[in-house]
Design a protein around this motif. Sequence first.
Motif, PDB file in Angstrom:
ATOM      1  N   ARG A 159       0.881  -1.570   0.263  1.00 63.16           N
ATOM      2  CA  ARG A 159       0.041   0.254   0.008  1.00 63.16           C
ATOM      3  C   ARG A 159       0.738   1.528  -0.038  1.00 63.16           C
ATOM      4  NH1 ARG A 159      -4.041  -0.661   3.293  1.00 63.16           N
ATOM      5  NH2 ARG A 159      -4.076  -2.869   3.403  1.00 63.16           N
ATOM      6  N   CYS A 160      -0.131   1.984  -0.433  1.00 63.43           N
ATOM      7  CA  CYS A 160       1.097   3.273  -0.688  1.00 63.43           C
ATOM      8  C   CYS A 160       1.535   3.862   0.978  1.00 63.43           C
ATOM      9  CB  CYS A 160      -0.446   4.377  -0.858  1.00 63.43           C
ATOM     10  SG  CYS A 160       1.369   6.236  -1.469  1.00 63.43           S
ATOM     11  N   ASP A 161       2.251   5.479   1.067  1.00 62.23           N
ATOM     12  CA  ASP A 161       3.047   6.074   2.348  1.00 62.23           C
ATOM     13  C   ASP A 161       2.808   7.327   1.936  1.00 62.23           C
ATOM     14  OD1 ASP A 161       5.178   6.802   0.781  1.00 62.23           O
ATOM     15  OD2 ASP A 161       6.431   5.011   1.941  1.00 62.23           O
ATOM     16  N   VAL A 162       1.626   7.449   1.392  1.00 63.66           N
ATOM     17  CA  VAL A 162       1.116   8.856   1.073  1.00 63.66           C
ATOM     18  C   VAL A 162      -0.139   8.336   1.388  1.00 63.66           C
ATOM     19  CG1 VAL A 162       1.377  11.123  -0.127  1.00 63.66           C
ATOM     20  CG2 VAL A 162       2.577   9.799   0.250  1.00 63.66           C
ATOM     21  N   GLU A 163      -0.974   9.532   1.712  1.00 64.80           N
ATOM     22  CA  GLU A 163      -2.398   9.283   2.337  1.00 64.80           C
ATOM     23  C   GLU A 163      -2.955   9.417   0.675  1.00 64.80           C
ATOM     24  OE1 GLU A 163      -4.318  11.136   5.916  1.00 64.80           O
ATOM     25  OE2 GLU A 163      -2.197  10.823   7.042  1.00 64.80           O
ATOM     26  N   SER A 164      -3.569   8.618   1.208  1.00 66.03           N
ATOM     27  CA  SER A 164      -4.527   8.155  -1.069  1.00 66.03           C
ATOM     28  C   SER A 164      -4.972   9.879  -0.645  1.00 66.03           C
ATOM     29  CB  SER A 164      -5.854   7.313  -0.580  1.00 66.03           C
ATOM     30  OG  SER A 164      -5.271   6.038  -0.315  1.00 66.03           O
ATOM     31  N   LEU A 165      -5.921  10.546   0.171  1.00 58.26           N
ATOM     32  CA  LEU A 165      -6.456  11.377  -0.514  1.00 58.26           C
ATOM     33  C   LEU A 165      -5.833  12.434  -0.808  1.00 58.26           C
ATOM     34  CD1 LEU A 165      -9.663  11.647   2.476  1.00 58.26           C
ATOM     35  CD2 LEU A 165      -9.884  11.646  -0.160  1.00 58.26           C
ATOM     36  N   GLU A 166      -4.513  12.492  -1.137  1.00 54.45           N
ATOM     37  CA  GLU A 166      -3.521  13.575  -1.641  1.00 54.45           C
ATOM     38  C   GLU A 166      -2.271  12.581  -2.254  1.00 54.45           C
ATOM     39  OE1 GLU A 166      -1.472  16.443   0.456  1.00 54.45           O
ATOM     40  OE2 GLU A 166      -2.217  15.589   2.618  1.00 54.45           O
ATOM     41  N   TYR A 167      -2.797  10.773  -2.295  1.00 52.42           N
ATOM     42  CA  TYR A 167      -1.679  10.477  -3.700  1.00 52.42           C
ATOM     43  C   TYR A 167      -2.945  10.621  -4.666  1.00 52.42           C
ATOM     44  CZ  TYR A 167       1.219   7.276  -5.506  1.00 52.42           C
ATOM     45  OH  TYR A 167       2.707   6.611  -6.206  1.00 52.42           O
ATOM     46  N   SER A 168      -2.687  10.989  -5.762  1.00 54.57           N
ATOM     47  CA  SER A 168      -3.879  11.172  -5.967  1.00 54.57           C
ATOM     48  C   SER A 168      -3.735  12.592  -7.378  1.00 54.57           C
ATOM     49  CB  SER A 168      -5.536  10.955  -5.954  1.00 54.57           C
ATOM     50  OG  SER A 168      -5.351  12.106  -5.132  1.00 54.57           O
ATOM     51  N   TYR A 169      -4.787  11.993  -8.538  1.00 59.83           N
ATOM     52  CA  TYR A 169      -4.288  13.118  -9.276  1.00 59.83           C
ATOM     53  C   TYR A 169      -5.196  14.583  -8.547  1.00 59.83           C
ATOM     54  CZ  TYR A 169      -2.802   9.759 -13.300  1.00 59.83           C
ATOM     55  OH  TYR A 169      -1.152   9.375 -13.554  1.00 59.83           O
ATOM     56  N   SER A 170      -4.814  15.600  -9.211  1.00 58.50           N
ATOM     57  CA  SER A 170      -5.216  17.444  -9.117  1.00 58.50           C
ATOM     58  C   SER A 170      -5.643  17.494 -10.247  1.00 58.50           C
ATOM     59  CB  SER A 170      -4.416  17.936  -8.326  1.00 58.50           C
ATOM     60  OG  SER A 170      -3.425  17.956  -8.718  1.00 58.50           O
ATOM     61  N   PHE A 171      -5.485  16.844 -11.353  1.00 55.59           N
ATOM     62  CA  PHE A 171      -5.629  18.258 -12.494  1.00 55.59           C
ATOM     63  C   PHE A 171      -6.919  18.096 -12.608  1.00 55.59           C
ATOM     64  CE2 PHE A 171      -5.125  13.745 -14.429  1.00 55.59           C
ATOM     65  CZ  PHE A 171      -6.253  13.592 -15.733  1.00 55.59           C
ATOM     66  N   SER A 172      -8.147  16.913 -11.872  1.00 55.01           N
ATOM     67  CA  SER A 172      -9.507  16.949 -12.819  1.00 55.01           C
ATOM     68  C   SER A 172     -10.030  16.308 -11.577  1.00 55.01           C
ATOM     69  CB  SER A 172      -8.990  16.154 -13.478  1.00 55.01           C
ATOM     70  OG  SER A 172     -10.340  15.493 -13.707  1.00 55.01           O
ATOM     71  N   GLN A 173     -11.507  18.481 -11.389  1.00 55.50           N
ATOM     72  CA  GLN A 173     -11.847  17.842 -10.439  1.00 55.50           C
ATOM     73  C   GLN A 173     -13.094  16.813 -10.226  1.00 55.50           C
ATOM     74  OE1 GLN A 173     -13.283  22.671  -9.886  1.00 55.50           O
ATOM     75  NE2 GLN A 173     -11.132  23.068  -8.891  1.00 55.50           N
ATOM     76  N   GLU A 174     -13.398  16.829 -11.497  1.00 54.45           N
ATOM     77  CA  GLU A 174     -14.052  15.938 -12.092  1.00 54.45           C
ATOM     78  C   GLU A 174     -13.646  14.539 -11.139  1.00 54.45           C
ATOM     79  OE1 GLU A 174     -13.213  17.424 -14.318  1.00 54.45           O
ATOM     80  OE2 GLU A 174     -15.981  18.789 -14.167  1.00 54.45           O
ATOM     81  N   LEU A 175     -13.194  14.455 -11.738  1.00 54.63           N
ATOM     82  CA  LEU A 175     -12.035  12.776 -10.782  1.00 54.63           C
ATOM     83  C   LEU A 175     -12.249  12.986  -9.347  1.00 54.63           C
ATOM     84  CD1 LEU A 175     -10.636  10.411 -11.718  1.00 54.63           C
ATOM     85  CD2 LEU A 175      -8.528  11.726 -11.716  1.00 54.63           C
ATOM     86  N   GLU A 176     -11.726  14.359  -8.618  1.00 49.94           N
ATOM     87  CA  GLU A 176     -11.367  13.783  -7.787  1.00 49.94           C
ATOM     88  C   GLU A 176     -12.810  14.193  -6.977  1.00 49.94           C
ATOM     89  OE1 GLU A 176      -8.102  17.477  -7.033  1.00 49.94           O
ATOM     90  OE2 GLU A 176     -10.123  17.692  -6.962  1.00 49.94           O
ATOM     91  N   GLN A 177     -13.662  14.234  -7.914  1.00 54.15           N
ATOM     92  CA  GLN A 177     -14.888  14.283  -6.524  1.00 54.15           C
ATOM     93  C   GLN A 177     -16.148  12.688  -6.608  1.00 54.15           C
ATOM     94  OE1 GLN A 177     -16.606  16.179  -4.568  1.00 54.15           O
ATOM     95  NE2 GLN A 177     -14.595  17.705  -4.752  1.00 54.15           N
ATOM     96  N   GLU A 178     -15.570  12.739  -7.743  1.00 51.53           N
ATOM     97  CA  GLU A 178     -16.035  11.073  -8.234  1.00 51.53           C
ATOM     98  C   GLU A 178     -15.958  10.046  -8.344  1.00 51.53           C
ATOM     99  OE1 GLU A 178     -15.974  11.135 -12.438  1.00 51.53           O
ATOM    100  OE2 GLU A 178     -13.921  10.623 -12.276  1.00 51.53           O
ATOM    101  N   TRP A 179     -14.213   9.653  -7.260  1.00 49.29           N
ATOM    102  CA  TRP A 179     -13.497   8.982  -7.129  1.00 49.29           C
ATOM    103  C   TRP A 179     -13.891   9.065  -5.335  1.00 49.29           C
ATOM    104  CZ3 TRP A 179     -12.110   3.985  -8.828  1.00 49.29           C
ATOM    105  CH2 TRP A 179     -10.883   3.189  -8.485  1.00 49.29           C
ATOM    106  N   ASP A 180     -13.813   8.150  -5.063  1.00 50.28           N
ATOM    107  CA  ASP A 180     -13.917   7.195  -3.356  1.00 50.28           C
ATOM    108  C   ASP A 180     -12.715   6.536  -3.287  1.00 50.28           C
ATOM    109  OD1 ASP A 180     -16.051   9.196  -2.762  1.00 50.28           O
ATOM    110  OD2 ASP A 180     -17.493   7.736  -3.334  1.00 50.28           O
ATOM    111  N   TRP A 181     -11.563   7.139  -2.156  1.00 54.59           N
ATOM    112  CA  TRP A 181     -10.923   5.980  -1.396  1.00 54.59           C
ATOM    113  C   TRP A 181     -11.705   4.917  -0.197  1.00 54.59           C
ATOM    114  CZ3 TRP A 181      -6.723   4.853  -4.770  1.00 54.59           C
ATOM    115  CH2 TRP A 181      -6.137   6.126  -5.445  1.00 54.59           C
ATOM    116  N   SER A 182     -11.113   4.072   0.556  1.00 57.74           N
ATOM    117  CA  SER A 182     -11.528   3.266   1.533  1.00 57.74           C
ATOM    118  C   SER A 182     -11.268   3.621   2.467  1.00 57.74           C
ATOM    119  CB  SER A 182     -11.396   1.808   0.937  1.00 57.74           C
ATOM    120  OG  SER A 182     -11.094   1.365   0.266  1.00 57.74           O
TER     121      SER A 182
END
Length: 546
Positions: A58-81
Amino acid sequence: MSTPTDRSRSLDVVVVGAGFGGLYALHRLRGLGLSVRVYEAGSGVGGTWYWNRYPGARCDVESLEYSYSFSQELEQEWDWSERYAPQPEILRYIDHVADRFDLRRDIQFDTRVTAAAFDETLGRWRVTTDQGDDVSARFCVMATGCLSAATTPDIPGLQSFQGDWFHTGQWPHEGVDFSGKRVGIVGTGSSGIQSIPVIARQASNLVVFQRTPNFSLPARNEPLAPDAQAQVKAGYGALRDAARGSFSAIAVSAPTELALEVDPAERRRRYEAAWARGGLMSMTTTFRDLILDKAANDTAAEFIRSKICEIVDDPDVARVLTPTDHPFATKRPCLDTGYFETFNRDNVTLVDLRQTPITEIVPTGIRTTGGVHELDCIVFATGFDAMTGPLLRIDIRGRGDRPLRDKWSAGPRTYLGIATAGFPNLFILTGPGSPSVLSNMVMAIEQHVDWIADCLSYLGAHGLDAIEATVDAEDAWVDHVNQLAGATLFPRANSWYMGANVPGKPRVFLPYVGGFPQYRSTCDAVAAEGYRGFGLTAAAAAAERP
Ligand code: NA7
């Protein structure tokens, strides 16, 4: 084998690798109207997260930060568990990104780039692959990753082993069932420390072969509560801005105090709070001088050692697990879930390779100077030829047919970690000399890709075809990177940051340690000043230059 729909041999850009970096590069550069083809050795997207399928990855950076920021739609539609997403979930995310932005049509899978040579007459890169591709591109973007060249130690007798052996960074896709098996694992870096507790629960016996004890911090992983996630999403932009403004591109406030300014009881209270919160940043950002001053560092190191001693029942085992040979965080600290506790299990044995080194692998197991450990499976969690390895495994040649391997024989030389003199129109994503592995990699990738995209737009707008770092700018940058590193404790460890884990590799601190904001503003200033430190030329002139 998947093939892109466009089979033309002449492209604007070849991108090597379809991990986080390659995918975003494809998305951005295609968006500029350029023809782009990505070559990917794996059968799917994901890079690191495609290959590293070992148990507990697993990642050692928190998922809400270890994710793309270039698309707000992507940020909003994806849920991390979870706070730290497991590898399968990160891979699902990257697959989702590839589909959502229709990226697969320009990616050729199962194809390893073997060579890239700059043709000075044409001013173009000729890129060849192990599948027989031979294409020409104006630009090459190396999105080959920092930790993708796995290293298996050259131990005599490995081929004689009658059981199965695996490398954590090249894990079988179908998974491995260790039930009822006697398993040996070599290596106690992040991959070993994540997988050991999981394998120990499945195997009948687990033997851990440890060369260097490591500092490991509790991850305190947990499910992400929907309302907490919704709250982050409501202000995602602010979180990203905070990350961009912070040293590691992770949204934490910069520490202001020196460790020794605070009295011992208060210091311990802060370390306890950080330990209880879990995560890399909690402990590393407790005080601002932990990586600069050995006496300050000792206070954190001693606190972690005391925790190991508390957790591990057997004092002899605790002593062997206790890191003493390098300052805290000079090797990347690991994040674990029950790592030290695992050594309290009856089915787990720790072998101290400093006392009893491995001499050979025999058909039935691993022989150390203390005797043979009988095993059914061996797991090598032995790491990577970091940062330079993925590039140097490709035969990259610049002006005058000069191999990058020669140019970098005494260590990598880059300008901004993104370009190297003598190799026009070649860009390295998160290369040596950039914050890369000392930062949130996804954010570092986005910053590099955006910079490259802006650069290519600039070239187009100014009728230019070629950009190349000057030797002077590169020399100054290398000096700057080395000076910064030399002022820290990092060079005191035999780490992969220093190239020390690969026999014969030059000992050079690889990433840029000045922090993400300082680095980013330097890159921005270079661009704003018309790409200061680079030579910009039209194609014909580029071809003629000596
Ligand atoms: P690391 O962190 O490089 O760890 C590799 C481990 O393997 C480390 O404990 C090494 O001991 C050990 N190792 C390497 N070669 C040998 C040999 N020949 N014999 C015994 N032990 C050996 O790799 P990881 O995959 O765990 O993590 C890499 C990064 O991925 C990590 O930092 C995170 O950023 C994610 P050593 O310390 O060299 O004595």
